[in-house]
Design a protein around this motif. Sequence first.
Motif, short mmCIF file in Angstrom:
data_model
loop_
_atom_site.label_atom_id
_atom_site.label_comp_id
_atom_site.label_asym_id
_atom_site.label_seq_id
_atom_site.Cartn_x
_atom_site.Cartn_y
_atom_site.Cartn_z
N LYS A 259 0.83 -1.21 0.00
CA LYS A 259 0.00 0.00 0.00
C LYS A 259 0.86 1.26 0.00
CE LYS A 259 -3.98 -2.10 2.30
NZ LYS A 259 -4.84 -2.10 3.52
N ALA A 260 1.97 1.22 0.73
CA ALA A 260 2.86 2.38 0.78
C ALA A 260 3.51 2.62 -0.58
CB ALA A 260 3.93 2.18 1.85
N ARG A 261 3.94 1.54 -1.23
CA ARG A 261 4.54 1.69 -2.57
C ARG A 261 3.51 2.23 -3.57
NH1 ARG A 261 7.18 -3.23 -1.26
NH2 ARG A 261 5.55 -4.41 -2.35
N GLU A 262 2.30 1.74 -3.46
CA GLU A 262 1.24 2.21 -4.36
C GLU A 262 0.94 3.69 -4.13
OE1 GLU A 262 -3.45 1.23 -5.39
OE2 GLU A 262 -2.28 -0.12 -4.11
N ALA A 263 0.89 4.09 -2.85
CA ALA A 263 0.63 5.49 -2.52
C ALA A 263 1.78 6.38 -2.98
CB ALA A 263 0.41 5.64 -1.02
#
Length: 204
Positions: free
Chosen positions: A97-101
């Motif tokens: 999720k952090a990489r996507e954000a």
Amino acid sequence: GIEPSRPLSAGDEATDPSISAADAERRAENRADVAAARAAVRVADAGLLAARGAYLPTASVDADYNAVKSKGSSAADWTAEFVVQIPILSGAATNGKAREAASRKRSAELAADESARLARVEARDAHRALVAAIARVAAYRDALRAAEENDRVHLSEYRLNLVSTLEILESRRSLQAAREDFERARIAARIAQVRLGVATGELP
């Protein structure tokens, strides 16, 4: 400048830009579309912070009060619970999720930079186009005045039988063509002025 609330009329005359090309570019960076692109970066940044916040442990306190006294006790019962949760097993999902954000934020930043760049290019080109259009109006105005003077001279000579009817007709055609060229140049200059207003955000 142009008043956004007042429509252009046939008699409106375009004027030289009241700002420099550099000022036009700076104003373009405050356009609504550029501001919206920058706002999207802030939203994406907030999403990234929220995604990274999932790495942090959470803590909660739960308290309970029992008003019914226990047998042999003179005081009511109190219970309290302090809970700390550490996201150990959810690390992979949080990383994703952090990489996507982070990717969304980077895309938003690139889009904002491109929006500002295009706005500057549009403003610079519109400024250059207006300057050129004003110069063409001046040139066609001079040509019209010359055609009017030429026609006046031909009419005077015609009355003295110094020129033929054919020459008068040719003079009149030249005068009409000069008038049409001048009017087209005026319209093109007004359009160029409106485009500069839109490019700098002065007009919606």
